[in-house]
Scaffold this motif. Structure first.
Motif, PDB file in Angstrom:
ATOM      1  N   ILE A   6       0.728  -1.108  -0.056  1.00 51.91           N
ATOM      2  CA  ILE A   6      -0.015  -0.007  -0.047  1.00 51.91           C
ATOM      3  C   ILE A   6       0.913   1.187   0.158  1.00 51.91           C
ATOM      4  CG2 ILE A   6      -0.074   0.243   2.586  1.00 51.91           C
ATOM      5  CD1 ILE A   6      -2.939   1.039   2.233  1.00 51.91           C
ATOM      6  N   GLN A   7       0.476   2.240  -0.841  1.00 44.90           N
ATOM      7  CA  GLN A   7       1.118   3.466  -0.711  1.00 44.90           C
ATOM      8  C   GLN A   7      -0.053   4.276   0.098  1.00 44.90           C
ATOM      9  OE1 GLN A   7       3.847   4.511  -4.012  1.00 44.90           O
ATOM     10  NE2 GLN A   7       2.629   3.033  -4.973  1.00 44.90           N
ATOM     11  N   LEU A   8      -0.061   4.632   1.389  1.00 46.16           N
ATOM     12  CA  LEU A   8      -1.180   5.324   1.986  1.00 46.16           C
ATOM     13  C   LEU A   8      -0.876   6.701   2.128  1.00 46.16           C
ATOM     14  CD1 LEU A   8      -3.946   5.027   3.711  1.00 46.16           C
ATOM     15  CD2 LEU A   8      -2.512   4.432   5.553  1.00 46.16           C
ATOM     16  N   ILE A   9      -1.518   7.798   1.741  1.00 49.69           N
ATOM     17  CA  ILE A   9      -1.480   9.195   1.449  1.00 49.69           C
ATOM     18  C   ILE A   9      -2.371   9.900   2.499  1.00 49.69           C
ATOM     19  CG2 ILE A   9      -1.064  11.173   0.302  1.00 49.69           C
ATOM     20  CD1 ILE A   9      -0.176   9.573  -1.948  1.00 49.69           C
ATOM     21  N   ASP A  10      -1.891  10.377   3.730  1.00 53.35           N
ATOM     22  CA  ASP A  10      -2.974  11.022   4.645  1.00 53.35           C
ATOM     23  C   ASP A  10      -3.189  12.551   4.155  1.00 53.35           C
ATOM     24  OD1 ASP A  10      -3.894  12.398   6.614  1.00 53.35           O
ATOM     25  OD2 ASP A  10      -2.684  11.048   8.100  1.00 53.35           O
ATOM     26  N   VAL A  11      -4.222  13.046   3.619  1.00 53.90           N
ATOM     27  CA  VAL A  11      -4.093  14.522   3.149  1.00 53.90           C
ATOM     28  C   VAL A  11      -4.851  15.525   4.191  1.00 53.90           C
ATOM     29  CG1 VAL A  11      -4.617  13.531   0.904  1.00 53.90           C
ATOM     30  CG2 VAL A  11      -6.497  14.030   1.983  1.00 53.90           C
ATOM     31  N   ASP A  27      -1.465   0.472  -8.406  1.00 51.26           N
ATOM     32  CA  ASP A  27      -2.951   0.384  -8.074  1.00 51.26           C
ATOM     33  C   ASP A  27      -3.086   0.051  -6.419  1.00 51.26           C
ATOM     34  OD1 ASP A  27      -1.969  -2.311  -7.540  1.00 51.26           O
ATOM     35  OD2 ASP A  27      -3.190  -3.349  -8.753  1.00 51.26           O
ATOM     36  N   ASP A  28      -1.948   0.655  -5.775  1.00 47.14           N
ATOM     37  CA  ASP A  28      -1.922   0.545  -4.482  1.00 47.14           C
ATOM     38  C   ASP A  28      -2.112   1.683  -3.596  1.00 47.14           C
ATOM     39  OD1 ASP A  28       0.506   1.372  -5.128  1.00 47.14           O
ATOM     40  OD2 ASP A  28       1.488  -0.220  -3.713  1.00 47.14           O
ATOM     41  N   ILE A  29      -2.350   2.884  -4.646  1.00 46.59           N
ATOM     42  CA  ILE A  29      -2.372   4.104  -3.837  1.00 46.59           C
ATOM     43  C   ILE A  29      -3.914   4.338  -2.991  1.00 46.59           C
ATOM     44  CG2 ILE A  29      -2.419   6.805  -4.353  1.00 46.59           C
ATOM     45  CD1 ILE A  29      -0.769   5.995  -6.916  1.00 46.59           C
ATOM     46  N   VAL A  30      -3.688   4.777  -1.795  1.00 44.41           N
ATOM     47  CA  VAL A  30      -4.876   4.999  -0.991  1.00 44.41           C
ATOM     48  C   VAL A  30      -4.674   6.361  -0.222  1.00 44.41           C
ATOM     49  CG1 VAL A  30      -6.448   3.965   0.846  1.00 44.41           C
ATOM     50  CG2 VAL A  30      -5.046   2.510  -0.785  1.00 44.41           C
ATOM     51  N   PHE A  31      -5.826   6.941  -0.528  1.00 40.16           N
ATOM     52  CA  PHE A  31      -5.799   8.274   0.235  1.00 40.16           C
ATOM     53  C   PHE A  31      -6.581   7.975   1.719  1.00 40.16           C
ATOM     54  CE2 PHE A  31      -5.124   9.724  -4.079  1.00 40.16           C
ATOM     55  CZ  PHE A  31      -3.930  10.546  -3.956  1.00 40.16           C
ATOM     56  N   HIS A  32      -6.373   8.938   2.486  1.00 43.15           N
ATOM     57  CA  HIS A  32      -7.219   8.984   3.940  1.00 43.15           C
ATOM     58  C   HIS A  32      -7.303  10.220   4.243  1.00 43.15           C
ATOM     59  CE1 HIS A  32      -5.690   9.195   7.650  1.00 43.15           C
ATOM     60  NE2 HIS A  32      -4.421   8.479   7.308  1.00 43.15           N
ATOM     61  N   CYS A  33      -8.306  10.792   4.988  1.00 44.61           N
ATOM     62  CA  CYS A  33      -8.432  12.068   5.575  1.00 44.61           C
ATOM     63  C   CYS A  33      -8.922  11.646   6.815  1.00 44.61           C
ATOM     64  CB  CYS A  33      -9.305  12.944   4.833  1.00 44.61           C
ATOM     65  SG  CYS A  33     -10.878  12.513   4.501  1.00 44.61           S
ATOM     66  N   ARG A  34     -10.122  12.695   7.398  1.00 41.70           N
ATOM     67  CA  ARG A  34     -10.467  12.438   8.709  1.00 41.70           C
ATOM     68  C   ARG A  34     -11.930  11.637   8.646  1.00 41.70           C
ATOM     69  NH1 ARG A  34     -14.838  14.872  11.715  1.00 41.70           N
ATOM     70  NH2 ARG A  34     -14.163  14.624  14.106  1.00 41.70           N
ATOM     71  N   SER A  35     -12.766  11.889   7.712  1.00 42.22           N
ATOM     72  CA  SER A  35     -13.767  10.997   7.454  1.00 42.22           C
ATOM     73  C   SER A  35     -14.295  10.672   6.007  1.00 42.22           C
ATOM     74  CB  SER A  35     -14.945  11.613   8.318  1.00 42.22           C
ATOM     75  OG  SER A  35     -15.157  13.042   7.793  1.00 42.22           O
ATOM     76  N   GLY A  36     -13.281  10.922   5.039  1.00 44.18           N
ATOM     77  CA  GLY A  36     -13.550  10.451   3.715  1.00 44.18           C
ATOM     78  C   GLY A  36     -13.950  11.585   2.891  1.00 44.18           C
ATOM     79  N   LYS A  37     -14.396  12.678   3.139  1.00 42.76           N
ATOM     80  CA  LYS A  37     -14.543  13.970   2.114  1.00 42.76           C
ATOM     81  C   LYS A  37     -13.380  14.392   1.289  1.00 42.76           C
ATOM     82  CE  LYS A  37     -18.354  15.472   4.886  1.00 42.76           C
ATOM     83  NZ  LYS A  37     -17.922  15.245   6.133  1.00 42.76           N
ATOM     84  N   ARG A  38     -12.371  14.604   2.342  1.00 39.86           N
ATOM     85  CA  ARG A  38     -10.934  15.385   1.529  1.00 39.86           C
ATOM     86  C   ARG A  38     -10.455  14.157   0.733  1.00 39.86           C
ATOM     87  NH1 ARG A  38      -8.299  17.977   6.516  1.00 39.86           N
ATOM     88  NH2 ARG A  38      -9.857  16.624   7.653  1.00 39.86           N
TER      89      ARG A  38
END
Ligand SMILES: O=S(=O)([O-])[S-]
Length: 214
Positions: A115-120, A168-179
């Motif tokens: 996974i390449q998890l990116i916290d925005v 295909d392993d790029i996954v973004f995350h924020c606080r609750s899914g909007k950003r």
């Protein structure tokens, strides 16, 4: 019992009935005298006297109170509980799809290193609540510029090799899914066509890992 507890207004009605005993009074009055004790026209039948008297009886007042309790307490509470259920259990066991990587898949991917998890989120949110281990922090406002950087500059700025647009392993995350949803759109415009997000975000992660998230 279940019905009583699940239906908040019914419970309030029963409690209020018990405490104030007013229907007992009203019914007893009707049964015994058949006359209204609440209006000045003492001769009026109990349930058909002047409308203004009927309005001032405890029954309409209590109906109003129950209605207010229902709209100001019960309804908001119900929505809160619904969103709590969403964050606490809805995504468990759900399969990944073209847009979402849910909690269980996310955990497996983190364990397996695929996974390449990116916290925005913003830096202040990370400082206050924490960060998922090994996630790359790119605030949403910097995302487009970051994904347009050359490889070496990206790596020196973010401490991680720049993701490839075909990954295909790029996954973004924020606080609750909007950003993170916005992040997907930004990434797709730049060519990262397989970018996805973790919709539960930090709220779900923190809830399932006993971390702060208020
Ligand atoms: O992180 S959020 O944009 O969903 S509040």
């Amino acid at each position: 019992m279940v019905i009583v507890f699940r239906q908040f207004p019914v419970r309030i009605l029963i409690m209020a009935t018990f405490v104030r005993r007013f229907p007992v009074r009203v019914l007893a009055q009707a049964a015994v005298s058949g006359r209204c004790n609440y209006c000045t026209d003492q001769g009026a039948p109990a349930f058909s006297c002047h409308p203004s008297c009927i309005q001032s009886r405890p029954l309409p007042q209590m109906r109003n109170t129950i209605h207010q309790l229902h709209t100001t307490l019960y309804q908001p509470l119900k929505y809160e509980l619904r969103s709590y259920r969403y964050y606490s259990s809805d995504s468990s066991g759900l399969a990944e799809d073209d847009v979402n990587v849910h909690y269980d898949s996310l955990v497996k991917r983190i364990r397996n290193g695929n996974i390449q998890l990116i916290d925005v989120r913003e830096p202040s949110e990370l400082a206050e609540f924490g960060q998922i281990t090994n996630s790359i922090h790119i605030p949403l406002g910097d995302l487009a510029d970051a994904l347009n950087l050359p490889q070496d500059k990206f790596e020196s700025k973010y401490g991680h090799p720049k993701p490839e647009s075909v990954d295909d392993d790029i996954v973004f995350h924020c606080r609750s899914g909007k950003r993170s949803m916005t992040a997907i759109n930004i990434a797709k415009e730049i060519g990262y066509s397989k970018a996805r997000h973790f919709p539960g975000g930090w709220l779900e992660w923190a809830e399932k890992n006993n971390l702060p998230y208020a």
